[in-house]
Design an enzyme around this catalytic site. Sequence first.
Site, PDB file in Angstrom:
ATOM      1  N   GLY A   9       0.814  -1.218   0.000  1.00 40.94           N
ATOM      2  CA  GLY A   9       0.000   0.000   0.000  1.00 40.94           C
ATOM      3  C   GLY A   9       0.843   1.261   0.000  1.00 40.94           C
ATOM      4  O   GLY A   9       0.496   2.262   0.634  1.00 40.94           O
ATOM      5  N   SER A  11       1.285   3.458  -2.190  1.00 42.89           N
ATOM      6  CA  SER A  11       0.762   4.614  -2.926  1.00 42.89           C
ATOM      7  C   SER A  11      -0.131   5.490  -2.060  1.00 42.89           C
ATOM      8  O   SER A  11      -0.486   6.600  -2.446  1.00 42.89           O
ATOM      9  CB  SER A  11      -0.025   4.152  -4.158  1.00 42.89           C
ATOM     10  OG  SER A  11      -1.151   3.374  -3.774  1.00 42.89           O
ATOM     11  N   TYR A 148     -14.244  -3.623  10.032  1.00 45.99           N
ATOM     12  CA  TYR A 148     -12.900  -3.037   9.999  1.00 45.99           C
ATOM     13  C   TYR A 148     -12.204  -3.249  11.347  1.00 45.99           C
ATOM     14  O   TYR A 148     -11.033  -3.641  11.409  1.00 45.99           O
ATOM     15  CB  TYR A 148     -12.986  -1.551   9.666  1.00 45.99           C
ATOM     16  CG  TYR A 148     -11.651  -0.853   9.579  1.00 45.99           C
ATOM     17  CD1 TYR A 148     -10.836  -1.008   8.460  1.00 45.99           C
ATOM     18  CD2 TYR A 148     -11.198  -0.038  10.619  1.00 45.99           C
ATOM     19  CE1 TYR A 148      -9.604  -0.367   8.382  1.00 45.99           C
ATOM     20  CE2 TYR A 148      -9.976   0.603  10.548  1.00 45.99           C
ATOM     21  CZ  TYR A 148      -9.182   0.434   9.426  1.00 45.99           C
ATOM     22  OH  TYR A 148      -7.964   1.068   9.350  1.00 45.99           O
TER      23      TYR A 148
END
Length: 240
Positions: A9, A11, A148
Amino acid sequence: MRKYALVTGSSGGIGRAVAKKLAKDGYSLYLHYHQNIQSIRELLEELSVYEGEYIPIQADLSERNGYKKLSENIFSIDCIIHNSGISHYGLFVDTDLDTVENLLMVHVTSPIMLTKELLPKMIRQQSGNILFITSIWGQTGAACEAIYSTVKGAQISLVKSLSKELALGGIRVNGVAPGAVNTAMLEHFSEEDLDIIKGDIPMGRLAEPEDIAESVSFLLSEKAGYITGQIVSVNGGWYT
């Protein structure tokens, strides 16, 4: 001898900050991304001032075998930073199976399988670091973010258990649990909502990605050489 770190991840806001800090610390990097190639191009330009090797690798970690595409392109490895993440905000009773499976794949299944693929390299050299960017919600739970919170809690459990299994092999496993960070993950909150959140945080502000990156850098360093199985809370005193 230069060390190699994988940042999944890379980016995103936290991933970019971690990559820049580790490049400054002298690491060469595998820069994983899914879709945002433009962000990776910009990151590579920013990293060009350092003298490391920076290798972009595209892979979709929400796919069942996405981790294999990533692991097959990694050779030397000293550190794995599991940073890839997606969020979901909504009532638990409205959550569908696709959403649950997607969050489990990105946050739990792919990191487990990716670690399993890369671990033999660390075992052979009797050294290494595995680090998860988890979340405050994995520690305390959040309404409307039950799934989450669940997957982030699973990451924390993995840190605590895997660290015990790997400790004698010279491999440390830790996590960083950010609170509210000033990244795209907060885009769905209004300015009024963000002001309320800031008001609940004793330090009165959101974390910046660089705050998280500094903690990652410390945990990977020799200064943290006797720290394993720990979750470092970087949340401005929000939950203690």
